[in-house]
Scaffold this motif. Structure first.
Motif, PDB file in Angstrom:
ATOM      1  N   SER A 221     -62.437 -11.375  27.163  1.00 58.07           N
ATOM      2  CA  SER A 221     -63.600 -11.227  28.016  1.00 58.07           C
ATOM      3  C   SER A 221     -64.170 -12.602  28.335  1.00 58.07           C
ATOM      4  O   SER A 221     -63.840 -13.599  27.681  1.00 58.07           O
ATOM      5  CB  SER A 221     -64.676 -10.390  27.323  1.00 58.07           C
ATOM      6  N   ASP A 222     -65.036 -12.638  29.333  1.00 62.09           N
ATOM      7  CA  ASP A 222     -65.701 -13.890  29.646  1.00 62.09           C
ATOM      8  C   ASP A 222     -66.621 -14.306  28.505  1.00 62.09           C
ATOM      9  O   ASP A 222     -67.047 -13.477  27.690  1.00 62.09           O
ATOM     10  CB  ASP A 222     -66.526 -13.761  30.932  1.00 62.09           C
TER      11      ASP A 222
ATOM     12  N   ALA B 117     -70.416 -21.075  22.695  1.00 60.56           N
ATOM     13  CA  ALA B 117     -70.183 -19.902  23.540  1.00 60.56           C
ATOM     14  C   ALA B 117     -69.857 -18.688  22.696  1.00 60.56           C
ATOM     15  O   ALA B 117     -69.318 -18.804  21.596  1.00 60.56           O
ATOM     16  CB  ALA B 117     -69.044 -20.178  24.522  1.00 60.56           C
ATOM     17  N   PHE B 118     -70.167 -17.508  23.227  1.00 60.20           N
ATOM     18  CA  PHE B 118     -69.820 -16.263  22.553  1.00 60.20           C
ATOM     19  C   PHE B 118     -69.393 -15.231  23.590  1.00 60.20           C
ATOM     20  O   PHE B 118     -69.644 -15.378  24.796  1.00 60.20           O
ATOM     21  CB  PHE B 118     -70.989 -15.746  21.708  1.00 60.20           C
ATOM     22  N   LYS B 119     -68.770 -14.176  23.126  1.00 56.64           N
ATOM     23  CA  LYS B 119     -68.157 -13.174  23.991  1.00 56.64           C
ATOM     24  C   LYS B 119     -69.200 -12.334  24.717  1.00 56.64           C
ATOM     25  O   LYS B 119     -70.261 -12.031  24.184  1.00 56.64           O
ATOM     26  CB  LYS B 119     -67.259 -12.262  23.142  1.00 56.64           C
TER      27      LYS B 119
ATOM     28  N   GLY C 176     -54.975  -4.052  24.213  1.00 56.56           N
ATOM     29  CA  GLY C 176     -55.759  -4.244  23.010  1.00 56.56           C
ATOM     30  C   GLY C 176     -57.021  -5.040  23.277  1.00 56.56           C
ATOM     31  O   GLY C 176     -57.447  -5.214  24.414  1.00 56.56           O
ATOM     32  N   ARG C 177     -57.604  -5.559  22.211  1.00 51.98           N
ATOM     33  CA  ARG C 177     -58.826  -6.346  22.316  1.00 51.98           C
ATOM     34  C   ARG C 177     -58.594  -7.749  21.774  1.00 51.98           C
ATOM     35  O   ARG C 177     -57.911  -7.936  20.776  1.00 51.98           O
ATOM     36  CB  ARG C 177     -59.964  -5.674  21.538  1.00 51.98           C
ATOM     37  N   SER C 178     -59.202  -8.706  22.438  1.00 51.19           N
ATOM     38  CA  SER C 178     -59.100 -10.100  22.029  1.00 51.19           C
ATOM     39  C   SER C 178     -60.495 -10.679  21.867  1.00 51.19           C
ATOM     40  O   SER C 178     -61.445 -10.220  22.494  1.00 51.19           O
ATOM     41  CB  SER C 178     -58.323 -10.918  23.071  1.00 51.19           C
ATOM     42  N   ALA C 179     -60.611 -11.698  21.029  1.00 59.18           N
ATOM     43  CA  ALA C 179     -61.902 -12.358  20.804  1.00 59.18           C
ATOM     44  C   ALA C 179     -61.673 -13.854  20.694  1.00 59.18           C
ATOM     45  O   ALA C 179     -60.610 -14.314  20.269  1.00 59.18           O
ATOM     46  CB  ALA C 179     -62.567 -11.833  19.539  1.00 59.18           C
TER      47      ALA C 179
END
Length: 358
Positions: free
Chosen positions: A77-78, A94-96, A108-111
């Motif tokens: 995500s941005d 910065a954070f998601k 899936g999900r990425s961080a």
């Protein structure tokens, strides 16, 4: 543990900065104010959004097994973040956010997490950086997974990448060319100028699976040289020349570009699934780093769009490991008058650091 490592790097960077500051105070260096404008008494605060890319490719050296490579990509995500700059210090974090790529169960999900501290002097810029990416999908899975893959993606939430590093840039053209103006907005470039640079640094990177091996059994049945490897740990020593360009229109609008050709000496080891570590091995390569940006930079208001990225290739156990990092960011900020108590606190802290490092 990871934040302790970051703290150590920051302390070392600040100590180096304090020593260089004392020397420069004696020399009384100053930029050419016809080309560069600085604002030592102003605090720069900004907000930015960024779209990150972090790709990892594990490619067999033997081309006949190329179908078994992994092309790990993230469904990131941005990010939204904040910047702070005062005198020689620049910090961004910065954070998601929920924006950017839509939730896609196939991927899936990425961080991702990132924090950077820059310490700027007229000639030298030091940067301590921490980056972490977790959760990938293998877009090359259809070539090595038999039968109907359905989603055409092999989701790997266990794949992680970490980088901790300290990098420095020496600006040979510091009197008339500002390397920092389009990056940290600590200062402004008033007239167009080309600058010559040299960059060096030390980075520690880790690519690992949190619960398995980096490649799947379906791959390593043929790609045997990479069988059982659960993590790769690398210490990178890099250095190389670069060139920068700032084009300025009406003293406020700018276009900038920096390009570096880096030589990279790599010391690495890998860990297998049974917990054993290999001996350290050495290889070397050449890669590039680049950044571009354009925007608006006045005494108070600044805004810009920037792109930066690098591609690095490391050879290990019959495979080439390529990491491709890039991001596009949009920044908006304003410079405020610093309050008197803030300047007093800064001067007091600076004096203490000088006494410690004397």
């Amino acid at each position: 543990m990871r934040f302790l490592s970051i703290l150590v790097l920051l302390i070392l960077s600040i100590g180096t900065f304090a020593q260089s500051e004392k020397k420069e105070n004696k020399i009384k260096v100053a930029s050419d104010t016809n080309y560069i404008m600085t604002y030592p008494r102003l605090i720069s605060l900004g907000i930015y959004t960024a779209s990150p890319l972090m790709q990892i490719v594990v490619d067999p050296v033997n081309n006949s097994y190329d179908k078994y490579k992994s092309d790990f990509k993230g469904n990131f995500s941005d990010l939204i973040g904040f910047t702070f700059a005062y005198r020689s210090i620049y910090i961004h974090y910065a954070f998601k956010t929920p924006f950017g790529p839509s939730e896609d169960s196939r991927k899936g999900r990425s961080a991702s997490t990132g924090i950077t501290l820059r310490i700027r002097k007229p000639r030298i810029t030091l940067a301590a950086e921490y980056r972490r990416y977790e959760g990938y999908y293998d877009s090359n899975a259809p070539t090595y997974v038999s039968g109907d893959t359905g989603s055409y993606y092999y989701v790997r939430p266990d794949i992680n990448y970490k980088n901790i590093g300290v990098n420095g840039i020496y600006n040979f053209s510091w009197k008339k060319f500002s390397y920092n103006a389009p990056l940290t907005y600590n200062e402004r470039q008033l007239k167009s100028r080309i600058g010559f640079l040299i960059k060096g640094g030390v980075n520690y990177t880790t690519i690992y699976s949190s619960d398995s091996t980096i490649l799947s059994p379906a791959q390593t049945q043929n790609f045997e040289s990479f069988s059982g490897i659960s993590s790769i740990h690398s210490l990178l020593f890099k250095a190389g020349p670069g060139v920068g360009l700032n084009i300025v229109l009406w003293q406020r609008f700018y276009f900038s570009m920096n390009y570096f050709i880096m030589g990279n000496l790599i010391e690495y080891q890998y860990k297998t699934q049974d917990g054993n570590y290999s001996a350290f091995k050495t290889n070397a390569n050449i890669y590039t780093e680049t950044s571009t940006g354009f925007g608006y930079n006045s005494k108070r208001l600044f805004a810009g769009v920037s792109f930066n990225g690098d591609i690095n290739i490391m050879r290990i156990e019959g495979a080439n490991i390529k990491t491709n990092f890039a991001s596009v960011s949009i920044t908006l900020g304003y410079r405020f008058n610093s309050p008197g108590f803030f300047e007093k606190a800064w001067n007091k802290a600076s004096d203490k650091i000088k006494d410690i490092t004397h």
